[in-house]
Design an enzyme around this catalytic site. Structure first.
Site, PDB file in Angstrom:
ATOM      1  N   VAL A  87       2.764  -5.599  20.106  1.00 33.92           N
ATOM      2  CA  VAL A  87       2.838  -5.995  18.698  1.00 33.92           C
ATOM      3  C   VAL A  87       3.163  -7.630  18.476  1.00 33.92           C
ATOM      4  CG1 VAL A  87       4.218  -5.772  16.590  1.00 33.92           C
ATOM      5  CG2 VAL A  87       3.579  -3.800  18.222  1.00 33.92           C
ATOM      6  N   HIS A 120       3.858   0.616  29.928  1.00 37.24           N
ATOM      7  CA  HIS A 120       3.611   1.859  30.413  1.00 37.24           C
ATOM      8  C   HIS A 120       2.571   2.687  29.513  1.00 37.24           C
ATOM      9  CE1 HIS A 120       6.028   4.279  27.703  1.00 37.24           C
ATOM     10  NE2 HIS A 120       7.089   3.367  28.082  1.00 37.24           N
ATOM     11  N   HIS A 297       9.021  10.259  26.839  1.00 42.33           N
ATOM     12  CA  HIS A 297       8.139  11.096  26.895  1.00 42.33           C
ATOM     13  C   HIS A 297       7.455  11.240  28.246  1.00 42.33           C
ATOM     14  CE1 HIS A 297       3.901  12.108  25.913  1.00 42.33           C
ATOM     15  NE2 HIS A 297       3.450  10.929  26.078  1.00 42.33           N
ATOM     16  N   TYR A 328      -1.896  15.644  26.123  1.00 40.04           N
ATOM     17  CA  TYR A 328      -3.137  14.787  26.223  1.00 40.04           C
ATOM     18  C   TYR A 328      -3.275  14.507  27.625  1.00 40.04           C
ATOM     19  CZ  TYR A 328      -0.296  10.998  26.243  1.00 40.04           C
ATOM     20  OH  TYR A 328       0.863   9.958  26.842  1.00 40.04           O
ATOM     21  N   ASP A 618       4.903   1.808 -11.108  1.00 41.15           N
ATOM     22  CA  ASP A 618       4.837   2.167 -12.671  1.00 41.15           C
ATOM     23  C   ASP A 618       6.310   2.382 -12.927  1.00 41.15           C
ATOM     24  OD1 ASP A 618       4.687   4.484 -11.761  1.00 41.15           O
ATOM     25  OD2 ASP A 618       3.411   5.338 -13.229  1.00 41.15           O
ATOM     26  N   GLY A 632      13.370   3.680 -15.406  1.00 41.79           N
ATOM     27  CA  GLY A 632      12.800   4.858 -14.425  1.00 41.79           C
ATOM     28  C   GLY A 632      11.805   4.298 -13.471  1.00 41.79           C
TER      29      GLY A 632
END
Length: 885
Positions: A87, A120, A297, A328, A618, A632
Site C-alpha cells: 500500500v 508473506h 491465517h 484456497y 441528503d 436529519g
C-alpha cells in the site's frame, strides 16, 4: 460483511439515509514545501514513469504530464507515508505520478521485504465482490500490476480464478456472484464440473457441482509489485528509508507537523498511515482510533507433486477457492500452496507484535509470520485431500500463521482524520485492492475526492459504539470466520447484540418484533403480533428460498395497514444533528443545495454536495428557531463534514442518542394525534414540510409533517427519557383506530413505491442530483453553495436512476443484480422490494438515460433472466393527494 446498515429514502417529500466519505478542505491540500529535510539514504534505482490507465471513473481531466526537468517542477506538499508494504509503495507511486514528489516513505523493517503482511501474501486477486468499491479497487490493481515488471519478471500472472461449489447452496451463491461480476463489468461465467476438471485436472470431479470462472483474475507478486512502484516513485523524487521506526507524531494547531523516528524527525504537511496491522499503534501516536484487528491465517506448502512434475512456470492453473471448506489453493511450480480460514480465529495484539530483529531472534521469519499451529491445520488437510486426491501422495513441507488485518465490517479504513488534520489512514488493505486503494487515496489528497465512490470504506463510517477495543476484536474475529460464508444482504451480526436500542425496545419485544441490526441499532423488521392480519391479504406470491430469508408475509400486512389505517414506525436510528449559533443559517445554506432561508417552522429537503457536484448525503433541515436547526442526516460522515467546515460562531452536535422518534403514518394519522394536543394539526394549520413544537398529552414533542411512506403523517421527536411514554400514549390513543406497529420491511416497500431515494444505496457522491432524480432539491439561482459551479458545467446526464417494475407478479430481486438492455449488461439494481400496493416488485437501477417508459429489460437473478419494464415515477399516488390532505 454480515452487518447491514439500512438507509432511509427521500425525494421531494422525504429525506435521510446511511454514510458518506469526507474530503480534506481545499486550503489544506497545497501547503508550501519546507526546504528542511532529513538526509536521505541511497535511494533504490529508478524505473520509467509510466502511469497505467485509470478505471471507469467520474468524468475528469487527467493530470497533465509535466515535462519540465525534475529540479524545476513544483514538489507539492511534504508527505510522509508510514509503511513500505504494497500500500505504501503503491501510494508513493500514485502521488508522484500526480506531481507530489516531496514524498518520504518510512519503514521499520528492511527493504525490499520489510516483514509486514505484504512479505508473506499469497497474492490471490479476485475482483468479484458484493462491494462495488472493492471490485473497482481490485480491477485497477490487476490493470496496474499487469503493466509492471522488475528485471523482466512480470508482477502479475493472469491465470484466472475458479471458485468451486460442492453443495447446491454454494452453486446458487456462485450464480449470484456471477451476477455481481456482470453488474460491475467483470468477465466471468458459471461452468460445469467437467469444465472445472479441465481447468484444474487434480480435482475429484465427482464431488464438484460446478464453478465460477473469472479468466482475468490471477496472482500478484506482491513484493515485486511493491519494488516496481518503489522504483518508479523514486525516479520521480520520492525516497524510501528502511530501518526507521516511528516513535511519535508531532502536531500543532490541530494539524500534523512531523513524524518522529528513532533516526530523525521528518517535517510533514500530510502523514499517511499505511502500516498494516501496526495501524492501531501509529494511530495511538496520533490520538486516532484505528478500528482494526490483526488475525493470524494459516498458509502451507506441500511437498513436490508428481502430477505437477516438470512445471517451470510459477503457476499456470487458475487460483482455486474451495469456499465450502474455507480453503484456497495456488501453485508454486511443482508444489501447492494452501490457505485456510477454517481454523479458530487467532487474534494478535498489534501492540505486542515484535519488530523485525526481535522477531528473527524468536525464530520467526518476519514479524507477520507466527509459528504454525499444527492442531489448527489437521481438519483442513483432510478436506484438501478429499478435493484433490493427488495430495494423498505428499505431506506439508512448510507452514506458518501469517498476520493480516480485519475491520468490524471487513472493509478498508480510508481517509483523513478530523481530530488531526493532515493525518490519513490507508489501513486494512489487502494486496487484492492495494493499487486501487492507493489511487483513490492519492486522488483524495491531491484532487480533494476519489474518482470512485468509497463511502463504505470511509474511516468515519463506524459509530462511537462500534469503536471500542472489545467490539473491534469481536467483530474482526467474526469477519475472519465469515470470509467465505454465504451471507445474505440482510444478515445481521450475531454479537454483540443488543448494543443500541430505542426507548421502545421493551414494547417491541412484547409485540414479537423480529430484529435485524444496522449501525449497532436493533431495528424491527416486522412484528409477530400482526401475524393474524396475514389471512386477510389473500394469496401472496411464493418466494424463492433466498428472498424468503429475513422476510415475512407479515410485512405485507403491515404495509396494507399503513395504507388503510395508521401505523407506528420506530425512526430512532435516524441520525439527528443540532446546528446552532448566529452563523447557523448562512453556514447550512452555503453547505447545502436547497434554499434554507425560510421562516422558523419550515422543513427543507436538501443535499450535501462535494465540490464536483456529487451527492455526499441528503438531509432534512428543520428551522426550529432563528439560529437553531435540527438536521436529519445519514451517518457519522455527515457530522464529520459539518464539523470540519463550521465557522467559530456555529455549533454542531449529534443529539441522536439523547432523543427518539416515532413515525405516525396512514390515512388515520391525524385522527390519532389531533385529540392528544391543543394545537391545530389540520392541513391548513400544519402544512406539509412544516415543524411545530407541541405537547402530545404529557409529552413535549417536536412534530414534523414529513412522510417516508407516501401517506399522511408526522415524525414525532422527544427526549429519550420520555420515549416510552410517547409510544404508550400513541398506542393507547390508537386502539379504536386499529393502530399497529410496523417494521422496516414494510417501510422499504412503501418508500420504493413512492420512489424515495436511499443515500449510500441508490445514490452516492459518484452521482449528481440530476442523474439521481433529486434535482428538485437544487436551487441553482441561490447565492453560492458547495458544488454549484460544477453543476453549471455538467453536460446532460448519460445515466439515470431508473424505476423498474418486474413483469411477473411472483418475481423478486433484492439489489446489486445486473440489468440487461438488448441482452447486454447496461447497469445494476440499487434497491428493490416487493410493492404490496402495486402487486409487483419495484426495483431502481442505474441505466442509460435514454430509456423510454415501457422499455423492456431483464434483470439477472441467480442466473435467470427476469423480465422488467421501465416505469414512470412515482409509481404510487403521483398527485400526492394522500400526503397533502
Amino acid at each position: 460483511m454480515s452487518s447491514t446498515s439500512e438507509a432511509h429514502g427521500h425525494t421531494p417529500e422525504a429525506p435521510h439515509p446511511t454514510a458518506d466519505g469526507h474530503r480534506p478542505a481545499p486550503e489544506d491540500r497545497h501547503r508550501p514545501a519546507d526546504a528542511h529535510r532529513h538526509t536521505p539514504e541511497a535511494p533504490h534505482p529508478a524505473a520509467d514513469g509510466h502511469r497505467p490507465a485509470t478505471l471507469e471513473s467520474r468524468p475528469r481531466t487527467p493530470p497533465a504530464q509535466d515535462r519540465r526537468p525534475a529540479e524545476h517542477r513544483p514538489r507539492g506538499p511534504r508527505v510522509v507515508v508510514i509503511g513500505a508494504g504494497i500500500v505504501g509503495c503503491s501510494l508513493a507511486d500514485e502521488l508522484t505520478a500526480r506531481g507530489w514528489s516531496d514524498v518520504t516513505v518510512l519503514e521499520q523493517g528492511p527493504l525490499p521485504a520489510p516483514g509486514g503482511s505484504t512479505s508473506h501474501a499469497p497474492g490471490l486477486v479476485f475482483r468479484t465482490s458484493p462491494s462495488r468499491a472493492l471490485a473497482q479497487f481490485a480491477a485497477y490493481t490487476i490493470e496496474k500490476f499487469l503493466s509492471l515488471r522488475v528485471a523482466g519478471v512480470r508482477c502479475f500472472d493472469q491465470v484466472g480464478g475458479l471458485e468451486l461449489a460442492t453443495t447446491p447452496e454454494r452453486l446458487a451463491e456462485l450464480h449470484r456472484r456471477a451476477g455481481h461480476a456482470a453488474a460491475w463489468g467483470i468477465r466471468g461465467e458459471v461452468v460445469s464440473a467437467a469444465r472445472c476438471k479441465e481447468l484444474w485436472p487434480l480435482l475429484d470431479e465427482s464431488v464438484v457441482l460446478g464453478g465460477f470462472h473469472t479468466p482475468d483474475d490471477g496472482l500478484a507478486r506482491a513484493l515485486l509489485a511493491a519494488r516496481a512502484q518503489l522504483d518508479r516513485a523514486t525516479g520521480r523524487g520520492a525516497r524510501f528509508l528502511d530501518r526507521h521506526t516511528v516513535t511519535g507524531i508531532e502536531r500543532a494547531g490541530g494539524r500534523v507537523t512531523a513524524v518522529v523516528t528513532d533516526r530523525g524527525t521528518f517535517p510533514a504537511d500530510h502523514v499517511v498511515s499505511a502500516a498494516g496491522f501496526w495501524g492501531p499503534v501509529i494511530g495511538r501516536m496520533a490520538g486516532v482510533d484505528v478500528p482494526l484487528q490483526p488475525l493470524a491465517h494459516q498458509y502451507v506448502r506441500t511437498g513436490p507433486l508428481r502430477e505437477l512434475g516438470g512445471a517451470t512456470a510459477e503457476a499456470s492453473k487458475p487460483i482455486l477457492r474451495f469456499q465450502d471448506r474455507d480453503l484456497y489453493f495456488r501453485e508454486h511450480t511443482d508444489r501447492i500452496g494452501i490457505g485456510s480460514y477454517a481454523h479458530r480465529p487467532l487474534p494478535v495484539d498489534p501492540f505486542a507484535v515484535p519488530p523485525y530483529d526481535e522477531a528473527r531472534a524468536r525464530d520467526m521469519e518476519m514479524p507477520s509470520s507466527y509459528p504454525f499451529t499444527v492442531e489448527d491445520w489437521a481438519p483442513s488437510w483432510e478436506d484438501c485431500r478429499w478435493l484433490l486426491p493427488a495430495l494423498r501422495e505428499t505431506e506439508i513441507e512448510s507452514g506458518f500463521n501469517g498476520v493480516f488485518s480485519f475491520t468490524p465490517d471487513g472493509l478498508p479504513v480510508l481517509g483523513e482524520t478530523r481530530q488531526l488534520r493532515g493525518f490519513w489512514l490507508a489501513e486494512a488493505v489487502w494486496v487484492t485492492h492495494s493499487a486501487g486503494v492507493a489511487k483513490a487515496v492519492a486522488e483524495w489528497m491531491v484532487d480533494g475526492r476519489p474518482s470512485i465512490d468509497v463511502h463504505e470504506c470511509d474511516l468515519t463510517r463506524f459509530e462511537e459504539a462500534q469503536r471500542s477495543p472489545s467490539y473491534v476484536r469481536e467483530r474482526g474475529s467474526q469477519q475472519f470466520a465469515e470470509v467465505y460464508d454465504v451471507l445474505h444482504p440482510l444478515q445481521p451480526m450475531e454479537r454483540p447484540r443488543p448494543l443500541r436500542v430505542s426507548p421502545f425496545y421493551v414494547r417491541q419485544q412484547q409485540l414479537g418484533a423480529f430484529f435485524l441490526e444496522g449501525s449497532g441499532w436493533e431495528r424491527p423488521h416486522w412484528y409477530e403480533a400482526n401475524a393474524p392480519l396475514v389471512d386477510a391479504l389473500g394469496e401472496l406470491p411464493e418466494r424463492d428460498a433466498w428472498s424468503a430469508r429475513y422476510w415475512s408475509p407479515i410485512a405485507a400486512a403491515e404495509a396494507r395497514a399503513t395504507r388503510e389505517r395508521v401505523a407506528l414506525y420506530d425512526m430512532t436510528p435516524l441520525r439527528r444533528l443540532e446546528v446552532t449559533g448566529p452563523g447557523a443559517l448562512a453556514f447550512l445554506d452555503r453547505m447545502t443545495s436547497n434554499n434554507l432561508r425560510k421562516k422558523p417552522g419550515a422543513v427543507t429537503y436538501t443535499l450535501l454536495l462535494d465540490e464536483a457536484g456529487g451527492i455526499r448525503s441528503d438531509l432534512t433541515v428543520a428551522r426550529l428557531a432563528a439560529d437553531r436547526f435540527q438536521v436529519g442526516a445519514n451517518s457519522p460522515a455527515d457530522l464529520d463534514r459539518l464539523l470540519r467546515h463550521a465557522p467559530a460562531d456555529v455549533q454542531v452536535r449529534d443529539i441522536t442518542s439523547g432523543t427518539c422518534c416515532v413515525g405516525v403514518w396512514g390515512p388515520l394519522a391525524r385522527a390519532l394525534v389531533q385529540p392528544l394536543t391543543g394545537d391545530d394539526f389540520s392541513h391548513e394549520g400544519f402544512g406539509y414540510f412544516r415543524a411545530k413544537r407541541t405537547w402530545l398529552a404529557h409529552v413535549p414533542v417536536t412534530a414534523m409533517r414529513l412522510s417516508y411512506v407516501g401517506e399522511l403523517g408526522w415524525e414525532l421527536y422527544t427526549s429519550a427519557d420520555l420515549g416510552l411514554r410517547l409510544w404508550d400514549t400513541l398506542w393507547e390513543a390508537g386502539q379504536d383506530l386499529g393502530v399497529l406497529a410496523a417494521g422496516r420491511s414494510a417501510f422499504n416497500s412503501l418508500r420504493l413505491e413512492k420512489g424515495y431515494r436511499a443515500w449510500g444505496t441508490d445514490m452516492t457522491d459518484e452521482h449528481t442530483p440530476f442523474e439521481a432524480g433529486v434535482g428538485f432539491a437544487v436551487r441553482m439561482d441561490k447565492e453560492g453553495f458547495t458544488g454549484q459551479e460544477a453543476l453549471r458545467d455538467r453536460p446532460a446526464p448519460t445515466r439515470r436512476l431508473t424505476p423498474l417494475l418486474l413483469d411477473d407478479p411472483a418475481s423478486v430481486v433484492l439489489g446489486k443484480e445486473p440489468v440487461l438492455v438488448g441482452g447486454a449488461p447496461a447497469g445494476y439494481v440499487t434497491s428493490a422490494s416487493y410493492g404490496y400496493t402495486l402487486g409487483r416488485c419495484v426495483a431502481y437501477a442505474w441505466l442509460p438515460a435514454g430509456l423510454a417508459t415501457g422499455t423492456g429489460v431483464h434483470i439477472e437473478y441467480f442466473g435467470e433472466k427476469v423480465a422488467a419494464t421501465v416505469a414512470d415515477e412515482p409509481l404510487f399516488d403521483p398527485e400526492m393527494t394522500r400526503i397533502r390532505r
